[in-house]
Structures are given as structure tokens and as C-alpha cells.
Write a protein that holds these residues in place. Sequence first.
Motif, PDB file in Angstrom:
ATOM      1  N   VAL A   5       0.872  -1.167   0.000  1.00 46.95           N
ATOM      2  CA  VAL A   5       0.000   0.000   0.000  1.00 46.95           C
ATOM      3  C   VAL A   5       0.912   1.221   0.000  1.00 46.95           C
ATOM      4  N   ILE A   6       0.649   2.129  -0.945  1.00 45.69           N
ATOM      5  CA  ILE A   6       1.523   3.285  -1.107  1.00 45.69           C
ATOM      6  C   ILE A   6       0.692   4.566  -1.034  1.00 45.69           C
ATOM      7  N   THR A   7       1.153   5.500  -0.184  1.00 42.74           N
ATOM      8  CA  THR A   7       0.586   6.851  -0.217  1.00 42.74           C
ATOM      9  C   THR A   7       1.535   7.680  -1.073  1.00 42.74           C
ATOM     10  N   ALA A   8       1.461   8.951  -1.005  1.00 42.04           N
ATOM     11  CA  ALA A   8       2.364   9.786  -1.795  1.00 42.04           C
ATOM     12  C   ALA A   8       3.829   9.568  -1.402  1.00 42.04           C
ATOM     13  N   THR A   9       4.093   9.316  -0.124  1.00 45.06           N
ATOM     14  CA  THR A   9       5.479   9.146   0.320  1.00 45.06           C
ATOM     15  C   THR A   9       5.703   7.892   1.162  1.00 45.06           C
ATOM     16  N   ASP A  10       4.666   7.331   1.751  1.00 47.50           N
ATOM     17  CA  ASP A  10       4.816   6.200   2.677  1.00 47.50           C
ATOM     18  C   ASP A  10       4.507   4.881   1.987  1.00 47.50           C
ATOM     19  N   TRP A  11       5.224   3.844   2.405  1.00 54.58           N
ATOM     20  CA  TRP A  11       5.058   2.495   1.855  1.00 54.58           C
ATOM     21  C   TRP A  11       4.722   1.550   3.001  1.00 54.58           C
ATOM     22  N   THR A  27       8.997  -0.900  10.903  1.00 54.62           N
ATOM     23  CA  THR A  27       9.837   0.191  10.438  1.00 54.62           C
ATOM     24  C   THR A  27       9.079   1.005   9.402  1.00 54.62           C
ATOM     25  N   GLU A  28       9.209   2.293   9.493  1.00 48.98           N
ATOM     26  CA  GLU A  28       8.553   3.164   8.527  1.00 48.98           C
ATOM     27  C   GLU A  28       9.382   3.221   7.250  1.00 48.98           C
ATOM     28  N   TYR A  29       8.714   3.048   6.134  1.00 46.54           N
ATOM     29  CA  TYR A  29       9.363   3.174   4.833  1.00 46.54           C
ATOM     30  C   TYR A  29       8.825   4.437   4.189  1.00 46.54           C
ATOM     31  N   ARG A  30       9.724   5.379   3.959  1.00 42.45           N
ATOM     32  CA  ARG A  30       9.296   6.671   3.434  1.00 42.45           C
ATOM     33  C   ARG A  30      10.311   7.168   2.419  1.00 42.45           C
ATOM     34  N   ILE A  31       9.792   7.722   1.349  1.00 46.40           N
ATOM     35  CA  ILE A  31      10.636   8.384   0.364  1.00 46.40           C
ATOM     36  C   ILE A  31      10.248   9.853   0.370  1.00 46.40           C
ATOM     37  N   LEU A  44      17.701   9.694  -0.188  1.00 47.39           N
ATOM     38  CA  LEU A  44      16.739   9.221  -1.185  1.00 47.39           C
ATOM     39  C   LEU A  44      17.163   7.861  -1.716  1.00 47.39           C
ATOM     40  N   ARG A  45      18.424   7.726  -2.078  1.00 48.19           N
ATOM     41  CA  ARG A  45      18.946   6.442  -2.582  1.00 48.19           C
ATOM     42  C   ARG A  45      18.832   5.347  -1.525  1.00 48.19           C
ATOM     43  N   LYS A  46      19.190   5.703  -0.288  1.00 40.96           N
ATOM     44  CA  LYS A  46      19.137   4.722   0.796  1.00 40.96           C
ATOM     45  C   LYS A  46      17.711   4.218   1.006  1.00 40.96           C
ATOM     46  N   ASN A  47      16.737   5.117   1.016  1.00 39.68           N
ATOM     47  CA  ASN A  47      15.351   4.722   1.235  1.00 39.68           C
ATOM     48  C   ASN A  47      14.788   3.927   0.061  1.00 39.68           C
ATOM     49  N   VAL A  48      15.130   4.314  -1.153  1.00 40.13           N
ATOM     50  CA  VAL A  48      14.684   3.551  -2.320  1.00 40.13           C
ATOM     51  C   VAL A  48      15.280   2.148  -2.270  1.00 40.13           C
ATOM     52  N   LYS A  49      16.536   2.039  -1.886  1.00 43.17           N
ATOM     53  CA  LYS A  49      17.187   0.727  -1.790  1.00 43.17           C
ATOM     54  C   LYS A  49      16.502  -0.146  -0.745  1.00 43.17           C
ATOM     55  N   ARG A  50      16.129   0.426   0.388  1.00 48.84           N
ATOM     56  CA  ARG A  50      15.432  -0.343   1.435  1.00 48.84           C
ATOM     57  C   ARG A  50      14.087  -0.861   0.925  1.00 48.84           C
ATOM     58  N   ILE A  51      13.333   0.007   0.255  1.00 50.01           N
ATOM     59  CA  ILE A  51      12.019  -0.393  -0.250  1.00 50.01           C
ATOM     60  C   ILE A  51      12.156  -1.457  -1.333  1.00 50.01           C
ATOM     61  N   LEU A  52      13.089  -1.269  -2.241  1.00 51.01           N
ATOM     62  CA  LEU A  52      13.296  -2.272  -3.291  1.00 51.01           C
ATOM     63  C   LEU A  52      13.745  -3.605  -2.696  1.00 51.01           C
ATOM     64  N   GLY A  53      14.518  -3.559  -1.610  1.00 49.82           N
ATOM     65  CA  GLY A  53      14.931  -4.789  -0.938  1.00 49.82           C
ATOM     66  C   GLY A  53      13.735  -5.572  -0.412  1.00 49.82           C
ATOM     67  N   VAL A  54      12.764  -4.865   0.154  1.00 50.34           N
ATOM     68  CA  VAL A  54      11.553  -5.532   0.652  1.00 50.34           C
ATOM     69  C   VAL A  54      10.756  -6.109  -0.511  1.00 50.34           C
ATOM     70  N   ILE A  55      10.613  -5.341  -1.586  1.00 51.85           N
ATOM     71  CA  ILE A  55       9.860  -5.818  -2.750  1.00 51.85           C
ATOM     72  C   ILE A  55      10.523  -7.050  -3.351  1.00 51.85           C
ATOM     73  N   VAL A  56      11.839  -7.036  -3.483  1.00 51.72           N
ATOM     74  CA  VAL A  56      12.554  -8.198  -4.012  1.00 51.72           C
ATOM     75  C   VAL A  56      12.347  -9.403  -3.098  1.00 51.72           C
ATOM     76  N   GLY A  57      12.392  -9.182  -1.794  1.00 51.10           N
ATOM     77  CA  GLY A  57      12.150 -10.279  -0.852  1.00 51.10           C
ATOM     78  C   GLY A  57      10.759 -10.869  -1.004  1.00 51.10           C
ATOM     79  N   LEU A  58       9.755 -10.019  -1.192  1.00 51.45           N
ATOM     80  CA  LEU A  58       8.387 -10.497  -1.398  1.00 51.45           C
ATOM     81  C   LEU A  58       8.278 -11.306  -2.689  1.00 51.45           C
ATOM     82  N   LEU A  59       8.927 -10.822  -3.738  1.00 52.07           N
ATOM     83  CA  LEU A  59       8.887 -11.547  -5.014  1.00 52.07           C
ATOM     84  C   LEU A  59       9.601 -12.893  -4.920  1.00 52.07           C
TER      85      LEU A  59
END
Length: 85
Positions: A5-11, A27-31, A44-59
Amino acid sequence: MSGIVITATDWYFILHSTEGIYCMSRTEYRISLTEDAIKDPTDLRKNVKRILGVIVGLLKDRVSASEESANKKRRVEEIIKKIIA
């Protein structure tokens, strides 16, 4: 089943099972897309990397779960125990 679930900045990463619906992370995931973040994109890079890490783990979990449904059930139960604890 997992969801995002994504808002404008929160994941938010959601886990749905027969026992209920859980938020997978405390943990809060925010860009943050502010001018400062664009001028110095380190955070920005660090937060995008964290979010992509979670998405890759889910996949990855989804791929292995389709191959091994019994193991998926066990992993889901372990995740729920961690969330509740």
C-alpha cells in the motif's frame, strides 16, 4: 498473500493470511521528495534501496512459495509470530 500500500510518500507492506491481516514491518518506509532530497540524494537512494529490498524479498518468497506451499505456510506462521511478539 502479500501486498503493498503506497501513499504519496509512505510504503506499507501487508501480509494477509487465514489468521488475519498484518503490517509486515514496524519500520517506517518513506521516500521524501523534497528539494533537499533532490540536491543531496544520499537519503533518497538509501530509502529507495530499502524499499526495493523488501519488494525483491516479497517476489522471491512468492516464487519459492509457488514451488513449496508447505514451506510457505511455515514461513507465514513464523512471520506472524514475529509481528505479534
